[in-house]
Scaffold this motif. Structure first.
Motif, PDB file in Angstrom:
ATOM      1  N   VAL A  74       0.813  -1.212   0.000  1.00 48.43           N
ATOM      2  CA  VAL A  74       0.000   0.000   0.000  1.00 48.43           C
ATOM      3  C   VAL A  74       0.852   1.270   0.000  1.00 48.43           C
ATOM      4  O   VAL A  74       0.396   2.333  -0.447  1.00 48.43           O
ATOM      5  N   SER A  75       2.073   1.176   0.476  1.00 49.09           N
ATOM      6  CA  SER A  75       2.959   2.342   0.466  1.00 49.09           C
ATOM      7  C   SER A  75       3.538   2.622  -0.918  1.00 49.09           C
ATOM      8  O   SER A  75       4.100   3.686  -1.147  1.00 49.09           O
ATOM      9  N   GLU A  76       3.371   1.672  -1.833  1.00 49.30           N
ATOM     10  CA  GLU A  76       3.959   1.797  -3.170  1.00 49.30           C
ATOM     11  C   GLU A  76       2.918   1.828  -4.284  1.00 49.30           C
ATOM     12  O   GLU A  76       3.252   2.041  -5.450  1.00 49.30           O
ATOM     13  N   ILE A  77       1.645   1.642  -3.940  1.00 49.89           N
ATOM     14  CA  ILE A  77       0.622   1.496  -4.971  1.00 49.89           C
ATOM     15  C   ILE A  77       0.419   2.780  -5.782  1.00 49.89           C
ATOM     16  O   ILE A  77      -0.123   2.754  -6.883  1.00 49.89           O
ATOM     17  N   ASP A 110      -7.019   6.253  -1.924  1.00 46.94           N
ATOM     18  CA  ASP A 110      -6.170   7.258  -1.276  1.00 46.94           C
ATOM     19  C   ASP A 110      -4.897   7.546  -2.065  1.00 46.94           C
ATOM     20  O   ASP A 110      -4.325   8.624  -1.961  1.00 46.94           O
ATOM     21  N   PHE A 111      -4.467   6.596  -2.875  1.00 46.02           N
ATOM     22  CA  PHE A 111      -3.219   6.723  -3.622  1.00 46.02           C
ATOM     23  C   PHE A 111      -3.378   7.475  -4.938  1.00 46.02           C
ATOM     24  O   PHE A 111      -2.384   7.885  -5.551  1.00 46.02           O
ATOM     25  N   ALA A 112      -4.614   7.625  -5.410  1.00 49.37           N
ATOM     26  CA  ALA A 112      -4.852   8.204  -6.738  1.00 49.37           C
ATOM     27  C   ALA A 112      -4.551   9.702  -6.728  1.00 49.37           C
ATOM     28  O   ALA A 112      -4.951  10.428  -5.817  1.00 49.37           O
ATOM     29  N   GLY A 113      -3.842  10.163  -7.749  1.00 54.47           N
ATOM     30  CA  GLY A 113      -3.467  11.563  -7.849  1.00 54.47           C
ATOM     31  C   GLY A 113      -4.664  12.473  -8.050  1.00 54.47           C
ATOM     32  O   GLY A 113      -5.736  12.041  -8.503  1.00 54.47           O
TER      33      GLY A 113
END
Length: 393
Positions: A74-77, A110-113
């Motif tokens: 999850v820290s790299e997705i 949460d990761f999506a720009g």
């Protein structure tokens, strides 16, 4: 994996549940039919990859039909932002805290720009509320309010989105019903099975003695043999087979065969939401047995939408007492209702993918009322003056 995709699809397509596999195939095929290239986003991990997914029937199916991303921690997705222009959350209970906590906040995108479209299609909470720790909920709220378009599978999800997250959501069809019927039908037709004798298809996720007796009762009444399907998770099969204790219980079942047995049956009995969807999709007379442990609201929303409440047995014992369950289903009005909702659901998805920007935010008063309602009902806060001031805004 290529250098660029229009849409990254997130969900539990890699799980062994047959309904989930069918759901994400239907969604992926629908999005591709709209003209978009797709990448199936693999398991967002909180722990190191232990290789446990190798050999799953779901992975075999996925590798035959999809482009698949690596399984990122999850820290790299966030690496996926380099490859995808938009991200779509699929159906299933991705917003059930018991499920979603396993993936951090990946299933809240949460990761999506900020420059990426963030869409939820027919996503489910799995119950009548969102119950999670405060810190998890607070981040989930922030994530939801960044999304461009949100739709939910159950009608009550519209209220949860408004009440808890302060966002607008629309109610749409599950992908298996939204997609053209031949999408899953073709998989069934090409699986290589050729069952000659008429049969009742059963798909029982949680076998009990009461359900077993109900299956045998219907088999005797309709003079049809049973072909029995169980939960697709390998580790559950031996115990479930022992509990069901019936012949013709299929081992090593593949999703294509699962679809075949529904499509070619004379009757369906199931305690599964997606089993019920399959019966409706293929226009079969059926009995849906209530399964509160897995979420009754799904059945209520689905059967209520198509006026099929007379096919719902709250308890398996009810089947023994009521031969009304054995009657045919008039699918003319059901199919007309599905077709109408199919058009609106497809239009919703098409618009969500095409739109520039977009917002799901609701006026502040919705969140103020929700917050105050929760605090006051808990007995912790009785700030009447503050409540009146906020509610006047």
């Amino acid at each position: 994996m290529k250098d660029h995709y229009d849409v990254g699809i997130l969900g539990v397509w890699y799980g062994c549940n047959y309904g989930s596999i069918a759901t994400y195939y239907a969604l992926q095929q629908t999005i591709e039919k709209l003209g978009y290239s797709t990448l199936m986003v693999h398991y967002p991990r909180l722990k190191p990859d232990d290789g446990r997914m190798k050999g799953r029937h779901s992975i075999r199916f996925a590798e035959e039909h999809y482009d698949i991303s690596p399984s990122y921690h999850v820290s790299e997705i966030g690496e996926l932002n380099k490859y995808c222009d938009a991200f779509v959350l699929g159906s299933d209970q991705l917003w059930n805290y018991g499920v979603t906590k396993i993936f951090g906040h990946s299933y809240f995108l949460d990761f999506a720009g900020d420059d990426k479209k963030k869409i939820a299609y027919a996503t489910s909470f799995g119950s009548g509320d969102f119950q999670a720790p405060k810190d998890f909920t607070e981040k989930a709220v922030k994530c939801m309010r960044r999304m461009n378009a949100i739709s939910v599978r159950e009608k009550e999800g519209v209220d949860i989105c408004r009440r808890v997250f302060g966002v607008k959501a629309d109610h749409v069809l599950d992908p298996v019903l939204m997609a053209d019927p031949h999408v899953l039908g073709n998989l069934a037709d090409n699986c290589g099975l050729d069952e000659k004798e008429p049969y009742i298809a059963t798909y029982i996720l949680d076998p009990t003695q009461e359900k077993r007796e109900a299956l045998l009762h219907v088999s005797k009444k309709l003079d049809r043999k049973l072909i029995n399907m169980l939960d697709g998770w390998y580790n559950k099969f031996p115990a479930n087979k022992k509990k069901l204790n019936l012949p013709n219980t299929i081992e090593n079942l593949q999703v294509e065969q699962w679809l075949y047995y529904f499509k070619n049956s004379d009757f369906v009995i199931t305690d599964s939401f997606h089993g019920t969807c399959m019966a409706i999709l293929f226009n079969k007379p059926f009995i849906a047995i209530g399964n509160p442990a897995r979420g009754s609201s799904r059945f209520e929303s689905l059967l209520g939408a198509f006026n099929l409440w007379n096919r719902y047995a709250e308890r398996p014992e009810d089947i023994l007492k009521n031969d009304e369950f054995l009657k045919p289903v008039d699918y003319a009005p059901v199919n007309a209702a599905i077709e109408a909702q199919r058009k609106t659901s497809l239009a919703w998805l098409k618009n969500a993918l095409e739109q520039k920007g977009g917002s799901v935010l609701l006026p502040f008063s919705y969140r103020a009322r929700s917050w105050l309602g929760r605090k006051i009902s808990s007995g912790k806060y009785f700030l009447k003056r503050v409540a009146k001031k906020i509610l006047r805004r």
